[in-house]
Motif scaffolding. Sequence first.
Motif, PDB file in Angstrom:
ATOM      1  N   LYS A 196       0.818  -1.222   0.000  1.00 51.09           N
ATOM      2  CA  LYS A 196       0.000   0.000   0.000  1.00 51.09           C
ATOM      3  C   LYS A 196       0.850   1.269   0.000  1.00 51.09           C
ATOM      4  CE  LYS A 196      -0.812  -0.614   4.897  1.00 51.09           C
ATOM      5  NZ  LYS A 196      -1.727  -1.041   5.911  1.00 51.09           N
ATOM      6  N   SER A 197       2.170   1.147   0.048  1.00 43.91           N
ATOM      7  CA  SER A 197       3.018   2.348  -0.054  1.00 43.91           C
ATOM      8  C   SER A 197       3.515   2.551  -1.480  1.00 43.91           C
ATOM      9  CB  SER A 197       4.247   2.229   0.834  1.00 43.91           C
ATOM     10  OG  SER A 197       3.931   1.668   2.048  1.00 43.91           O
ATOM     11  N   ASP A 198       3.158   1.657  -2.387  1.00 37.99           N
ATOM     12  CA  ASP A 198       3.779   1.713  -3.711  1.00 37.99           C
ATOM     13  C   ASP A 198       3.002   2.531  -4.746  1.00 37.99           C
ATOM     14  OD1 ASP A 198       6.282   0.229  -3.753  1.00 37.99           O
ATOM     15  OD2 ASP A 198       5.033  -1.379  -2.938  1.00 37.99           O
ATOM     16  N   ILE A 199       3.782   3.117  -5.642  1.00 41.44           N
ATOM     17  CA  ILE A 199       3.225   3.813  -6.807  1.00 41.44           C
ATOM     18  C   ILE A 199       3.733   3.031  -8.013  1.00 41.44           C
ATOM     19  CG2 ILE A 199       3.183   5.983  -8.099  1.00 41.44           C
ATOM     20  CD1 ILE A 199       3.556   7.446  -5.453  1.00 41.44           C
ATOM     21  N   PHE A 200       2.807   2.358  -8.668  1.00 42.15           N
ATOM     22  CA  PHE A 200       3.156   1.359  -9.682  1.00 42.15           C
ATOM     23  C   PHE A 200       2.878   1.899 -11.087  1.00 42.15           C
ATOM     24  CE2 PHE A 200       1.472  -2.737 -11.826  1.00 42.15           C
ATOM     25  CZ  PHE A 200       2.720  -3.041 -12.350  1.00 42.15           C
ATOM     26  N   GLY A 222      -3.670  -2.423  -2.477  1.00 39.99           N
ATOM     27  CA  GLY A 222      -3.696  -1.072  -1.888  1.00 39.99           C
ATOM     28  C   GLY A 222      -2.730  -0.084  -2.523  1.00 39.99           C
ATOM     29  N   SER A 223      -2.133  -0.429  -3.668  1.00 37.10           N
ATOM     30  CA  SER A 223      -1.125   0.454  -4.283  1.00 37.10           C
ATOM     31  C   SER A 223      -1.772   1.532  -5.138  1.00 37.10           C
ATOM     32  CB  SER A 223      -0.189  -0.362  -5.177  1.00 37.10           C
ATOM     33  OG  SER A 223       0.245  -1.502  -4.519  1.00 37.10           O
ATOM     34  N   CYS A 224      -0.955   2.522  -5.471  1.00 39.83           N
ATOM     35  CA  CYS A 224      -1.399   3.578  -6.390  1.00 39.83           C
ATOM     36  C   CYS A 224      -1.052   3.161  -7.813  1.00 39.83           C
ATOM     37  CB  CYS A 224      -0.670   4.877  -6.040  1.00 39.83           C
ATOM     38  SG  CYS A 224      -0.800   6.140  -7.318  1.00 39.83           S
ATOM     39  N   ILE A 225      -2.019   3.309  -8.713  1.00 40.14           N
ATOM     40  CA  ILE A 225      -1.750   3.039 -10.131  1.00 40.14           C
ATOM     41  C   ILE A 225      -1.326   4.357 -10.779  1.00 40.14           C
ATOM     42  CG2 ILE A 225      -2.802   2.419 -12.345  1.00 40.14           C
ATOM     43  CD1 ILE A 225      -4.672   0.554 -10.771  1.00 40.14           C
ATOM     44  N   PHE A 226      -0.121   4.360 -11.328  1.00 40.93           N
ATOM     45  CA  PHE A 226       0.352   5.541 -12.050  1.00 40.93           C
ATOM     46  C   PHE A 226       0.198   5.271 -13.544  1.00 40.93           C
ATOM     47  CE2 PHE A 226       3.497   7.981 -14.345  1.00 40.93           C
ATOM     48  CZ  PHE A 226       3.406   9.233 -13.759  1.00 40.93           C
ATOM     49  N   VAL A 227      -0.319   6.264 -14.275  1.00 38.38           N
ATOM     50  CA  VAL A 227      -0.502   6.090 -15.722  1.00 38.38           C
ATOM     51  C   VAL A 227       0.028   7.326 -16.443  1.00 38.38           C
ATOM     52  CG1 VAL A 227      -2.174   5.695 -17.571  1.00 38.38           C
ATOM     53  CG2 VAL A 227      -2.634   4.777 -15.310  1.00 38.38           C
ATOM     54  N   HIS A 228       0.829   7.090 -17.460  1.00 42.09           N
ATOM     55  CA  HIS A 228       1.213   8.177 -18.373  1.00 42.09           C
ATOM     56  C   HIS A 228       0.490   7.911 -19.682  1.00 42.09           C
ATOM     57  CE1 HIS A 228       3.451  10.842 -20.945  1.00 42.09           C
ATOM     58  NE2 HIS A 228       4.191  11.271 -19.936  1.00 42.09           N
ATOM     59  N   GLU A 229      -0.105   8.939 -20.264  1.00 46.51           N
ATOM     60  CA  GLU A 229      -0.902   8.712 -21.486  1.00 46.51           C
ATOM     61  C   GLU A 229      -0.056   8.102 -22.601  1.00 46.51           C
ATOM     62  OE1 GLU A 229      -2.931  12.146 -23.004  1.00 46.51           O
ATOM     63  OE2 GLU A 229      -4.258  10.923 -24.235  1.00 46.51           O
ATOM     64  N   LEU A 230       1.193   8.498 -22.694  1.00 44.29           N
ATOM     65  CA  LEU A 230       2.197   7.893 -23.584  1.00 44.29           C
ATOM     66  C   LEU A 230       1.628   7.536 -24.972  1.00 44.29           C
ATOM     67  CD1 LEU A 230       5.146   7.241 -22.592  1.00 44.29           C
ATOM     68  CD2 LEU A 230       4.459   4.861 -22.491  1.00 44.29           C
ATOM     69  N   PRO A 231       1.285   8.546 -25.788  1.00 45.87           N
ATOM     70  CA  PRO A 231       0.679   8.236 -27.088  1.00 45.87           C
ATOM     71  C   PRO A 231       1.567   7.335 -27.956  1.00 45.87           C
ATOM     72  CG  PRO A 231       0.680  10.602 -26.659  1.00 45.87           C
ATOM     73  CD  PRO A 231       1.482   9.966 -25.587  1.00 45.87           C
ATOM     74  N   ARG A 232       2.883   7.424 -27.775  1.00 46.61           N
ATOM     75  CA  ARG A 232       3.768   6.483 -28.470  1.00 46.61           C
ATOM     76  C   ARG A 232       4.969   6.208 -27.559  1.00 46.61           C
ATOM     77  NH1 ARG A 232       7.949   9.139 -30.691  1.00 46.61           N
ATOM     78  NH2 ARG A 232       7.818  11.377 -30.401  1.00 46.61           N
ATOM     79  N   SER A 244      11.042  11.998 -12.619  1.00 43.41           N
ATOM     80  CA  SER A 244      10.343  13.134 -11.999  1.00 43.41           C
ATOM     81  C   SER A 244       9.163  12.751 -11.109  1.00 43.41           C
ATOM     82  CB  SER A 244       9.881  14.152 -13.042  1.00 43.41           C
ATOM     83  OG  SER A 244       9.902  13.652 -14.321  1.00 43.41           O
ATOM     84  N   PHE A 245       8.698  11.509 -11.160  1.00 41.14           N
ATOM     85  CA  PHE A 245       7.575  11.119 -10.286  1.00 41.14           C
ATOM     86  C   PHE A 245       8.056  10.064  -9.288  1.00 41.14           C
ATOM     87  CE2 PHE A 245       5.584  12.884 -14.023  1.00 41.14           C
ATOM     88  CZ  PHE A 245       4.545  13.630 -13.506  1.00 41.14           C
ATOM     89  N   PRO A 246       7.400  10.022  -8.127  1.00 40.24           N
ATOM     90  CA  PRO A 246       7.890   9.089  -7.090  1.00 40.24           C
ATOM     91  C   PRO A 246       7.469   7.632  -7.348  1.00 40.24           C
ATOM     92  CG  PRO A 246       6.027  10.346  -6.263  1.00 40.24           C
ATOM     93  CD  PRO A 246       6.290  10.863  -7.643  1.00 40.24           C
ATOM     94  N   ILE A 247       7.684   7.174  -8.575  1.00 41.84           N
ATOM     95  CA  ILE A 247       7.297   5.810  -8.951  1.00 41.84           C
ATOM     96  C   ILE A 247       8.219   4.822  -8.234  1.00 41.84           C
ATOM     97  CG2 ILE A 247       7.260   4.206 -10.921  1.00 41.84           C
ATOM     98  CD1 ILE A 247       6.664   6.930 -12.556  1.00 41.84           C
ATOM     99  N   THR A 248       7.624   3.829  -7.578  1.00 38.70           N
ATOM    100  CA  THR A 248       8.447   2.874  -6.825  1.00 38.70           C
ATOM    101  C   THR A 248       8.610   1.555  -7.571  1.00 38.70           C
ATOM    102  OG1 THR A 248       6.511   1.982  -5.699  1.00 38.70           O
ATOM    103  CG2 THR A 248       7.669   3.774  -4.588  1.00 38.70           C
ATOM    104  N   SER A 272      12.838   7.162  -6.451  1.00 39.02           N
ATOM    105  CA  SER A 272      11.982   6.294  -5.630  1.00 39.02           C
ATOM    106  C   SER A 272      11.924   4.857  -6.140  1.00 39.02           C
ATOM    107  CB  SER A 272      10.559   6.859  -5.593  1.00 39.02           C
ATOM    108  OG  SER A 272      10.586   8.178  -5.141  1.00 39.02           O
ATOM    109  N   LEU A 273      12.441   4.627  -7.333  1.00 36.59           N
ATOM    110  CA  LEU A 273      12.297   3.300  -7.942  1.00 36.59           C
ATOM    111  C   LEU A 273      13.018   2.231  -7.122  1.00 36.59           C
ATOM    112  CD1 LEU A 273      10.992   2.090 -10.481  1.00 36.59           C
ATOM    113  CD2 LEU A 273      13.222   2.244 -11.597  1.00 36.59           C
ATOM    114  N   ARG A 274      12.301   1.128  -6.827  1.00 39.26           N
ATOM    115  CA  ARG A 274      12.929   0.086  -6.010  1.00 39.26           C
ATOM    116  C   ARG A 274      12.700  -1.316  -6.549  1.00 39.26           C
ATOM    117  NH1 ARG A 274       9.828  -3.013  -3.210  1.00 39.26           N
ATOM    118  NH2 ARG A 274       7.608  -2.563  -3.239  1.00 39.26           N
ATOM    119  N   HIS A 275      11.735  -1.490  -7.515  1.00 38.10           N
ATOM    120  CA  HIS A 275      11.461  -2.849  -7.996  1.00 38.10           C
ATOM    121  C   HIS A 275      11.008  -2.803  -9.459  1.00 38.10           C
ATOM    122  CE1 HIS A 275      10.666  -7.096  -7.439  1.00 38.10           C
ATOM    123  NE2 HIS A 275       9.455  -6.954  -7.971  1.00 38.10           N
ATOM    124  N   CYS A 276      11.590  -3.660 -10.299  1.00 34.47           N
ATOM    125  CA  CYS A 276      11.250  -3.639 -11.732  1.00 34.47           C
ATOM    126  C   CYS A 276      10.906  -5.042 -12.201  1.00 34.47           C
ATOM    127  CB  CYS A 276      12.430  -3.148 -12.562  1.00 34.47           C
ATOM    128  SG  CYS A 276      13.016  -1.542 -12.054  1.00 34.47           S
TER     129      CYS A 276
END
Length: 519
Positions: A196-200, A222-232, A244-248, A272-276
Amino acid sequence: MAGHRPQIPAFWWVNGMGAEIKWSFEELGKQSRKAANVLQGMCGLQPGDRMMLVLPRLPEWWLVSVACIRTGAVMIPGVSQLTEKDLKYRLQASRAKSIITSDSLAPRVDAISADCPSLQSKLLVSNSSRPGWMNFRELLREASTEHNCVRTKSQNPMAIYFTSGTTGAPKMVEHSQASYGLGFVASGRQWVDLTKSDIFWNTSDPGWVKAAWSLFSAWSNGSCIFVHELPRVDVKVILNTLSSFPITTFCCVPTIFRLLVQEDLTRYQFQSLRHCVTGGEALNPDVREKWKSQVGLELHEGYGQSETVLICANLKGMKIKAGSMGKAFPPYDVQVVDDEGNILPPGEQGNIAVRVKPTQPFCFFSCYLDNPEKTKASEQGDFYITGDQAHKDKDGYFWFTGRNDDVINSSSYRIGPVEVENALAEHPAVLEAAVVSSPDPVRGEVVKAFIVLSPAYSSQDPKKLTQELQEHVKRETAPYKYPRKMAFVSELPKTTSGKIQRNILRRQEWGEMRGTPRK
Ligand code: ATP
Ligand code: MG
């Protein structure tokens, strides 16, 4: 859960041009109840009715997905690159009653909707109106925030996914409330390591099954879903976003990681990145190594199918063996079997199979929709046969060889394309490689490599480079696997999700000689 988690949103959307949306779980609940009222009231959807979602990475995709679950409607995601022909095939095959899409796709739907008699309502996500379409954003604004979730049973259908179509026409895979609703919880926790602390951030188009991790897995943990529109796909945008974003937690396909490691990654700071994680096709060990040495983080590869959710994975904390896709992921009992369904000993190559008898695992698909023959044909004895080949080592790690049809049979040697591609990828000249069989009058078939060169090597003498790469492969792997033929190309054929379509290259090779494809 909102009260017991850090102050991060449940959903965070950006478009890279300044627009941003953040929803708490409370707001998400409210918006999704409104969306459910639109589906039930305006589209007249009843439990079991099917709805196609063909949207780019817009917040509405997540709202309508939850609204489908609330109302018992069966969601059918589709990628936003679908053509008129693709849409017609999917709408006719699925008999969807409703579709939601965006401005760019609406004209394509209009061009074919007369041929899709089941289609009764069309919702548009847009700031303007279009004849014959209901404007979803307007309806959402006016909808009530009160909605009672329908009661569904575990075996009721919840989603129909079209497979990637890497080897032919995409198949319709039906999943139940239990299989997808629960199947993604454990893999989200254990493979993607979501808390629940993650921004995915998962870059997948919402139409692919891989996007389901940024729906079911993220929110159920309980995590946050991060989305970039990313047209391409734009490497710089991806790297800047990670900075630039606290994506973990980050997930994208190996094709994108192949591009990312071409950049000087030490210039970026992913604070903030910790897991890929990655999956969907084979990850070249060389790419993993470059990512690890420059970013300082491990790349956890997983293997699965639209039919199964996750089958094998490299979980956090597990010893990773370079080139292996990890161990069986519970509840699956995964074995390598021969063509009669007999379990093979460690080290022997065969079919990757999942035990489905006597008890079918809960996260397994219900059927290929309207295709009982195909559903039946995918079983052999107690096992479901994935259509992929691998060997398992004595420690239980799986080593992917290739899809059944991609395995090359040269002078009775069975050669998996992935191993040769991995060897090629280790040479600095190679940006990407695809290895297929090619006809040969003496050997029957031989290994041919199609190679996209790194920019620094693009003007080198192709003859010399061919020899150098052949020698390189002979050194890196068993010499009989080296590509006797080689072609330098500007790009490789891929599905819209980024998977290499070796079957197209193979057909080219065999079509040239006999006029008919080999397989
Ligand atoms: P179709 O079934 O229509 O030909 P598809 O099999 O590509 O398309 P998906 O269900 O999206 O459709 O993908 C599952 C397949 O992707 C697997 O069967 C396997 O071939 C491949 N795959 C997934 N993960 C991995 C991985 N880590 N390594 C190698 N291959 C993988
Ligand atoms: Mg498949």
